[in-house]
Motif scaffolding. Sequence first.
Motif, PDB file in Angstrom:
ATOM      1  N   ASP A 227      40.595  36.577  37.485  1.00 33.18           N
ATOM      2  CA  ASP A 227      40.163  37.255  38.700  1.00 33.18           C
ATOM      3  C   ASP A 227      40.398  38.742  38.526  1.00 33.18           C
ATOM      4  O   ASP A 227      40.932  39.193  37.508  1.00 33.18           O
ATOM      5  N   ARG A 229      41.876  42.474  39.908  1.00 32.10           N
ATOM      6  CA  ARG A 229      42.733  43.282  40.785  1.00 32.10           C
ATOM      7  C   ARG A 229      42.068  44.652  40.906  1.00 32.10           C
ATOM      8  O   ARG A 229      42.015  45.416  39.947  1.00 32.10           O
ATOM      9  N   ARG A 251      42.923  39.691  35.598  1.00 30.39           N
ATOM     10  CA  ARG A 251      44.137  38.893  35.377  1.00 30.39           C
ATOM     11  C   ARG A 251      43.705  37.523  34.865  1.00 30.39           C
ATOM     12  O   ARG A 251      42.999  36.784  35.549  1.00 30.39           O
ATOM     13  N   ASN A 273      47.529  34.758  39.395  1.00 23.88           N
ATOM     14  CA  ASN A 273      48.496  35.737  39.881  1.00 23.88           C
ATOM     15  C   ASN A 273      49.496  36.077  38.782  1.00 23.88           C
ATOM     16  O   ASN A 273      50.095  35.198  38.157  1.00 23.88           O
ATOM     17  N   LYS A 300      46.838  40.332  31.193  1.00 21.69           N
ATOM     18  CA  LYS A 300      45.849  41.186  31.845  1.00 21.69           C
ATOM     19  C   LYS A 300      45.064  41.978  30.809  1.00 21.69           C
ATOM     20  O   LYS A 300      45.574  42.320  29.752  1.00 21.69           O
ATOM     21  N   ASP A 352      42.225  41.230  45.564  1.00 26.78           N
ATOM     22  CA  ASP A 352      42.033  40.157  44.585  1.00 26.78           C
ATOM     23  C   ASP A 352      40.654  39.556  44.815  1.00 26.78           C
ATOM     24  O   ASP A 352      40.372  39.015  45.893  1.00 26.78           O
TER      25      ASP A 352
END
Length: 557
Positions: A227, A229, A251, A273, A300, A352
């Motif tokens: 996803d 950030r 991420r 996360n 990341k 997010d």
Amino acid sequence: GRAEVYHLVRLALEQASGGGWVEAPAAVGDAACWHLYWSWGKPQVVRANLLTCQRFNHFRHARELTRKDLLKTNLARYQCLGGRMARAFGVLPPTFVLPKEYLAFAEAFGRAAFRGDAEPSGTGAAYGLVGAGTGMGVAGSSATLAARAAMMLGPAGRSSDRGAAGGDRSSTPSAANENIWILKPVGLSRGRGISLVREITDVTYGSACVLQKYVGNSMLLDGYKFDLRVYVLVTSFSPLEAFVYEEGFARVSSVPYSREAASTYDKAMHLTNSSLQKHAHDKGAAVAAAAREGEGGGTKVSLGYLWRRLAASGVDSARCWRRVKEVLVKSLVCVDDVIPNQPNCFELFGYDVLLDDTGKAHLIEVNSSPSLGVDSDLDTRVKLSLVRDIAKVVDPLAFSPAELVRTVTSRRAATAKAASRPQHHSAGLGMAAPSGAVQSGPERDALNRDLGRVFGEHEPRRYGVAPQDSGGFSMICPGSDAYRKVLRLKLAHLARGGRGSGRQPEPEQAAPPAFRAREAPNRPPRPGPVPAATSVRVAASASDRHLDRRRTGPRLR
């Protein structure tokens, strides 16, 4: 405290503007000798005592955007208008706030389960689901429906092993038919308390939580779920002014993605996360390891690296980024009428966002005080630049504290002297002239001379005018195509006779009884202690006040 925030912000501002920032002593408190106040939490600053040129990094009522239940409520206000508005503001996956929406969730859960079982038409009529809008169906209440769904769901969470046409279902069913939900506590962040739900018996009726439909057809990077950030800087609500940072993070999960039922509860596979991935059993982070130095770290990779990889695989990455920005704009527009104007404030939000395999952007949540922790060279590069560029955009109006004190003292003495004289009444009106009003040319010229000594020759940036140097930020509200598109949609709705969807903040948010979203006064919160370890007060040095700096913030009155 948040030592990582303190050190990163101080380092970034020391590097900004050629070292023109210095840290103010903690003892200054609310004194008018600081320019920028950066805190992880929300200390009880007496906002009514602030000058319009002092900037503080939190908005009151920002929880309307960052609390999961309130964000859903604010988006729902626009969706309930129907038609194009409902489609445009449907940026969240199906989301329910418990406990008040438990019955609606049970109905949606059961409807998804039966649709995946043997309901090719999707109507649900054969199972008594025709009353979906009211919570009642042919077969009874939503509670009854929930019970039936729980009985029919097997350990893997599927209704049965038979497909829509009655044949055998594949061991890896279509993601659209997966009935998986993500349970999140309302007031927690950084992945605390989050879990995956595949059986309705895993959900407790009285839980204060948010349940969000799992997006099963997410876009993958080298077989791993990811996803985004995205960092958004808001410098004004009512009117809305916001900027998006062009760099950020993708991420990536640490376990290759699979739709097998046995992997349903593997958080390291399905939840990206960073706080959860740090504790994953597989820290190989293959995707990040494949990136060039400075473009990957931990689990990341940079957004720039992601867009290049997607473009190389045939994905229109520019179109994906436009869709992300549209989601950002819609989420901000839906809270612009419930967060009052606060000319001293700005705030950085961490969005997010998830991309599915069609390139559609889904808003997952919005975070206040996004993490500024540094775990890799990538973190250092992106976050240091982020804070430096925030200082460029916010750019508080430099002033001379000594000249300010002298001017205020002088004008107070003049006002007290004038008040002791007999008041002169305006001819024919019988009204006394306001004691602080500037009524004549000489008085106005004197005021301008005083302001010139305090602020120099600089003026604040006007609302909606792009900063001369915004670093890696680009303005999305106002001025962007996405913002104009949403504004046209709202105006078209009003032209058809639609009514506004303004909503008062909830009672526990301490709004005054006469609160109006665009007219609320900046009432100070109750004073309280400010932990020195969790905040940074930054003031411009004396030699910096004469620099030719771009002005930002509200126009002085």
